[in-house]
Scaffold this motif. Structure first.
Motif, short mmCIF file in Angstrom:
data_model
loop_
_atom_site.label_atom_id
_atom_site.label_comp_id
_atom_site.label_asym_id
_atom_site.label_seq_id
_atom_site.Cartn_x
_atom_site.Cartn_y
_atom_site.Cartn_z
N TYR A 41 0.99 -0.90 0.11
CA TYR A 41 -0.18 0.17 0.00
C TYR A 41 1.24 1.49 -0.04
CZ TYR A 41 1.03 0.57 4.87
OH TYR A 41 1.62 0.69 5.82
N TYR A 42 0.24 2.67 -0.26
CA TYR A 42 1.09 3.71 -0.50
C TYR A 42 0.35 4.51 0.97
CZ TYR A 42 2.31 2.77 -4.90
OH TYR A 42 2.61 2.40 -6.22
N ASP A 43 1.67 5.05 2.21
CA ASP A 43 1.28 5.90 2.68
C ASP A 43 1.44 6.77 3.09
OD1 ASP A 43 3.71 7.15 2.66
OD2 ASP A 43 4.87 5.97 4.44
N GLU A 44 1.04 7.94 4.14
CA GLU A 44 0.35 9.35 3.91
C GLU A 44 1.49 10.33 3.06
OE1 GLU A 44 2.23 8.39 7.56
OE2 GLU A 44 -0.19 7.90 6.29
N LYS A 45 2.87 9.70 2.68
CA LYS A 45 3.66 10.06 2.50
C LYS A 45 4.11 9.81 0.64
CE LYS A 45 6.65 11.24 6.47
NZ LYS A 45 7.91 10.58 6.86
N GLU A 47 4.75 6.66 0.13
CA GLU A 47 6.03 5.66 0.01
C GLU A 47 5.23 4.35 -0.29
OE1 GLU A 47 8.57 6.19 3.55
OE2 GLU A 47 9.00 8.08 2.40
N LYS A 49 4.98 0.71 1.30
CA LYS A 49 4.86 -0.45 2.61
C LYS A 49 3.97 -1.32 2.22
CE LYS A 49 6.22 3.29 4.92
NZ LYS A 49 7.88 3.14 5.48
N GLU A 51 2.05 -4.36 4.06
CA GLU A 51 1.06 -4.70 4.42
C GLU A 51 1.29 -5.84 5.38
OE1 GLU A 51 -2.87 -6.05 2.54
OE2 GLU A 51 -2.86 -4.02 1.83
#
Length: 53
Positions: A41-45, A47, A49, A51
């Motif tokens: 998944y994509y984090d709030e920045k 990037e 990541k 799961e």
């Protein structure tokens, strides 16, 4: 050269390469679906990541 043996993973990888190479605006929703299907998944920045299970 190492080959991707899993058929779905190979199709996902080929599709991601096609999206990257396309000169039009990328379909981020499709990219996110492919990432999720592969445990990413994509984090709030923005990037990538993995799961956690």
């Amino acid at each position: 050269m190492a080959r991707i043996r899993n058929g779905q993973l190979r199709r996902d990888f080929k599709r991601l390469l096609a999206i990257i190479a396309d000169s039009r605006e990328p379909d981020y929703a499709e990219v996110e679906r492919i990432a999720k299907r592969n445990g990413l998944y994509y984090d709030e920045k923005g990037e990538v990541k993995e799961e956690r299970k």
